[in-house]
Design a protein around this motif. Structure first.
Motif, short mmCIF file in Angstrom:
data_model
loop_
_atom_site.label_atom_id
_atom_site.label_comp_id
_atom_site.label_asym_id
_atom_site.label_seq_id
_atom_site.Cartn_x
_atom_site.Cartn_y
_atom_site.Cartn_z
N VAL A 178 0.84 -1.20 0.00
CA VAL A 178 0.00 0.00 0.00
C VAL A 178 0.87 1.25 0.00
N ILE A 179 1.93 1.23 0.82
CA ILE A 179 2.79 2.40 0.93
C ILE A 179 3.63 2.61 -0.31
N SER A 180 4.14 1.53 -0.91
CA SER A 180 5.09 1.66 -2.01
C SER A 180 4.43 1.72 -3.38
N LEU A 181 3.51 0.81 -3.66
CA LEU A 181 2.89 0.75 -4.99
C LEU A 181 1.45 1.24 -4.99
N GLY A 182 0.93 1.63 -3.82
CA GLY A 182 -0.49 1.95 -3.74
C GLY A 182 -0.86 3.39 -4.00
N GLY A 183 0.12 4.25 -4.24
CA GLY A 183 -0.19 5.66 -4.40
C GLY A 183 -0.98 6.00 -5.64
N ALA A 184 -0.94 5.14 -6.64
CA ALA A 184 -1.62 5.45 -7.90
C ALA A 184 -3.12 5.18 -7.84
N THR A 185 -3.51 4.06 -7.24
CA THR A 185 -4.91 3.64 -7.34
C THR A 185 -5.62 3.44 -6.02
N GLY A 186 -4.92 3.23 -4.96
CA GLY A 186 -5.64 2.97 -3.70
C GLY A 186 -4.89 2.09 -2.75
N PRO A 187 -4.52 0.87 -3.08
CA PRO A 187 -4.91 0.04 -4.22
C PRO A 187 -5.97 -0.97 -3.81
N ALA A 188 -6.48 -1.78 -4.75
CA ALA A 188 -7.45 -2.82 -4.41
C ALA A 188 -6.73 -4.11 -4.05
N LEU A 189 -5.98 -4.67 -5.00
CA LEU A 189 -5.28 -5.94 -4.83
C LEU A 189 -6.25 -7.09 -4.55
N ASN A 190 -7.53 -6.84 -4.75
CA ASN A 190 -8.56 -7.78 -4.33
C ASN A 190 -9.88 -7.38 -4.97
N PRO A 191 -10.41 -8.19 -5.90
CA PRO A 191 -11.66 -7.83 -6.58
C PRO A 191 -12.84 -7.60 -5.64
N ALA A 192 -12.99 -8.44 -4.61
CA ALA A 192 -14.12 -8.30 -3.70
C ALA A 192 -14.02 -7.01 -2.89
N ARG A 193 -12.81 -6.66 -2.46
CA ARG A 193 -12.59 -5.47 -1.67
C ARG A 193 -12.99 -4.21 -2.42
N GLU A 215 -17.19 2.69 -14.89
CA GLU A 215 -16.39 2.55 -16.10
C GLU A 215 -14.96 2.11 -15.79
N TYR A 216 -14.55 2.34 -14.55
CA TYR A 216 -13.20 1.92 -14.12
C TYR A 216 -13.25 0.60 -13.35
N SER A 217 -14.42 0.17 -12.94
CA SER A 217 -14.55 -0.92 -11.96
C SER A 217 -13.98 -2.24 -12.44
N TRP A 218 -13.87 -2.44 -13.77
CA TRP A 218 -13.34 -3.72 -14.26
C TRP A 218 -11.84 -3.84 -14.00
N VAL A 219 -11.16 -2.71 -13.88
CA VAL A 219 -9.70 -2.73 -13.70
C VAL A 219 -9.31 -3.42 -12.40
N PRO A 220 -9.84 -2.99 -11.23
CA PRO A 220 -9.45 -3.65 -9.99
C PRO A 220 -10.10 -5.03 -9.79
N VAL A 221 -10.82 -5.50 -10.78
CA VAL A 221 -11.31 -6.88 -10.76
C VAL A 221 -10.42 -7.76 -11.61
N LEU A 222 -10.23 -7.36 -12.88
CA LEU A 222 -9.49 -8.20 -13.82
C LEU A 222 -7.99 -8.21 -13.53
N ALA A 223 -7.40 -7.04 -13.27
CA ALA A 223 -5.96 -6.98 -13.06
C ALA A 223 -5.49 -7.81 -11.87
N PRO A 224 -6.16 -7.73 -10.69
CA PRO A 224 -5.73 -8.60 -9.59
C PRO A 224 -5.88 -10.08 -9.89
N ILE A 225 -6.95 -10.46 -10.60
CA ILE A 225 -7.12 -11.88 -10.94
C ILE A 225 -5.97 -12.37 -11.81
N LEU A 226 -5.64 -11.60 -12.85
CA LEU A 226 -4.54 -12.00 -13.73
C LEU A 226 -3.20 -11.96 -13.01
N GLY A 227 -3.00 -10.94 -12.19
CA GLY A 227 -1.75 -10.86 -11.43
C GLY A 227 -1.60 -12.02 -10.48
#
Length: 240
Positions: A178-193, A215-227
């Motif tokens: 969250v501290i290092s990579l989370g500044g851009a998006t929040g981050p989610a790291l978790n579709p349910a969250r 319109e942005y909601s698919w990003v924090p769903v699909l990207a964490p799943i693929l990652g």
């Protein structure tokens, strides 16, 4: 001890609810006007989310695996480390848990939601948004963050010496992510969250809320799943 699927799903529900309540609760404490932690800073949120993952992981790690993340559940299933027949119930428990945890945050901070005029600050206590308004940047950020999270999680828990000690390290990993990579998006790291609270944001009659930004909601769903899937595959290929 073997637990039934129902009991394990209850653990996933409560665990995910605790993670969202503690994690998004720390966001609300920093972002909502008039709270004791108002403008407390990003480190406060990182600490809140790190411990917010560690506590339910330690509580339920030996019961359900404390996956509390659809990206983790799907990644393990793709790698044949989790039965596909149990994926649906786990995902449902995680999604409902995220919604319930967010409802607890709203109940605790309702007067401060009413005092906050900034719609993005309100949405940020529910779901993630990319500060650069770039879906590509958000996708890259969420993919990398979840890749590191899941790779770390499978590595830290691979020896099965004492899962509770492993989950302390996992909480610290979430905090530093969250501290290092989370500044851009929040981050989610978790579709349910992200998706569960975003749905709640859409239906609640909050005084000053704006768009739920679906319109942005698919990003924090699909990207964490693929990652997550890529992380488990990398660990299995080289170290499994």
């Amino acid at each position: 001890m073997h637990y039934t699927l129902f009991i394990r799903c209850i653990a996933e529900f409560i665990g995910t609810a605790l993670m969202v309540a503690l994690g998004n609760g720390s966001v609300a404490n920093v972002e909502l006007k008039g709270t004791k932690g108002y403008h407390g800073g990003w480190v406060l949120i990182g600490l809140g989310y790190g411990v917010g993952v560690m506590i339910p992981a330690m509580m339920f790690g030996t019961i359900s695996g404390a996956q509390i993340n659809p990206a983790m559940t799907l990644a393990l299933a793709v790698n044949n480390e989790f039965p596909w027949a149990e994926v649906g119930p786990y995902l449902l428990a995680q999604m409902l848990g995220a919604i319930f945890g967010q409802a607890c945050v709203v109940a605790a901070y309702k007067p401060y939601y009413n005092n906050t005029m900034n719609a993005d600050s309100i949405l940020g206590t529910f779901a993630t948004i990319d500060n650069a308004h770039s879906r590509l940047n958000g996708f890259i950020n969420e993919f990398l963050g979840t890749f590191v999270l899941v790779l770390g999680a499978v590595a830290l828990t691979s020896e099965k010496i004492d899962p509770r000690a492993d989950f302390i390290a996992l909480g610290l990993l979430v905090m530093v992510l969250v501290i290092s990579l989370g500044g851009a998006t929040g981050p989610a790291l978790n579709p349910a969250r992200d998706l569960g609270p975003r749905l709640l944001h859409a239906i609640l009659p909050l005084k000053h809320k704006g768009s739920s930004q679906f319109e942005y909601s698919w990003v924090p769903v699909l990207a964490p799943i693929l990652g997550g899937i890529c992380a488990v595959q990398v660990w299995s290929l080289f170290f499994g």
